[in-house]
Design an enzyme around this catalytic site. Sequence first.
Site, mmCIF file in Angstrom:
data_model
loop_
_atom_site.group_PDB
_atom_site.id
_atom_site.type_symbol
_atom_site.label_atom_id
_atom_site.label_comp_id
_atom_site.label_asym_id
_atom_site.label_seq_id
_atom_site.Cartn_x
_atom_site.Cartn_y
_atom_site.Cartn_z
ATOM 1 N N TYR A 191 -0.906 0.496 -2.510
ATOM 2 C CA TYR A 191 -0.408 0.695 -1.141
ATOM 3 C C TYR A 191 -0.920 2.009 -0.576
ATOM 4 C CZ TYR A 191 2.821 1.301 2.777
ATOM 5 O OH TYR A 191 3.345 1.507 4.032
ATOM 6 N N LYS B 198 -3.189 2.727 2.784
ATOM 7 C CA LYS B 198 -2.761 3.569 3.908
ATOM 8 C C LYS B 198 -3.729 4.734 4.125
ATOM 9 C CE LYS B 198 -0.728 1.039 5.290
ATOM 10 N NZ LYS B 198 -0.501 0.473 6.646
#
Length: 351
Positions: A228, A232
């Site tokens: 993740y 990002k």
Amino acid sequence: MSTWSWISYYAQAIAQAGIPIIPFSKSPHWSPEELGDQRGKVILITGGNSGTGYQTARQYYAHGAKVYIGCRSPERAAEAIENIKKGGDIDLYGEWSFTPVDAAKAGSVEFLQLDLADLESVGRAAKEFNAKEQRLDVLFANAGVMASPVGMSTVQGYALQFGTNVLGHQRFIAELLPLLSATSRANPSNPARLISLASLGQMFAPKGGIDYDALRAGGKQLDKWAEYGLSKWGNVALAKYVDTHYGPASGVDGPIIAISVHPGVVATNLARHVADTSSKVYNAALPLFNVRASKGTLNQLWAGGADVETARKLSGHYVACYQTQSPYRPDIDNAGAVDKLWDYCTAQWSK
């Protein structure tokens, strides 16, 4: 990069995370009413059927824009459009309330079928949009997945979080860059904008931001939070790339303002892989750690609707809670790493 640069980054990132329980957190100093009249504007939002994307669509529709919501499911899109037109808002616990929209000021809202986890779907959606519209004032790269189980993949076999959050968005942005630039040329006093939804989660990215050995399913597997964070970091990098090569300081004809944004810790279905959202413990803790989506969307609404002088200054930068230019990961300043990611993504769908 010095140790102090990293310490400073982490301290400021936490302070500007938008977590209600942190006593020194900043409060919003801008409201959606300041968007003003958006008639004549065309707005495109990936993931516009739920969460911060839905709230962004709701506000632009109420202020007169022509809004497209990118969504996989026609059924979910139809439900979202109905709620947008009725002025629907949703609280922390999923309960709806409705405030009638002023029909004289309202715009329009349309569905664009888009699955970011399928590069062919992304290509079709971009082609369809380019055929329909002669302008694009703001592209919100908003959709995403978070902390999905390790091993999940996209249609073309990329790690799901990278493939959805970064690779799918990169193709969509790249395919729409000519239209964004054309809009800026036609409106030089108010250039088109790209708003890339990033996250405090960028701090969990591997060293250097992207681990290229972990991008394909069946290859190296990262922890779900590292994956993740990687995605990002990639979302910040996409905006950074567009600013460097197409932004106000790039010297190109038809410059595009590109800003990455952290929305805060928002109660949306993004958390479906993280917690049992039906549990009593989760519901009791919601107001301590989360804000409702209508508040979480304020950063991206501000970035999309701020006055042009402010927006030009923000291009290439990162906005955290609330309406504050904030530090991104220090390794984002590695132009070679940013260009490498863009080129890698382009090579994947160009094949």
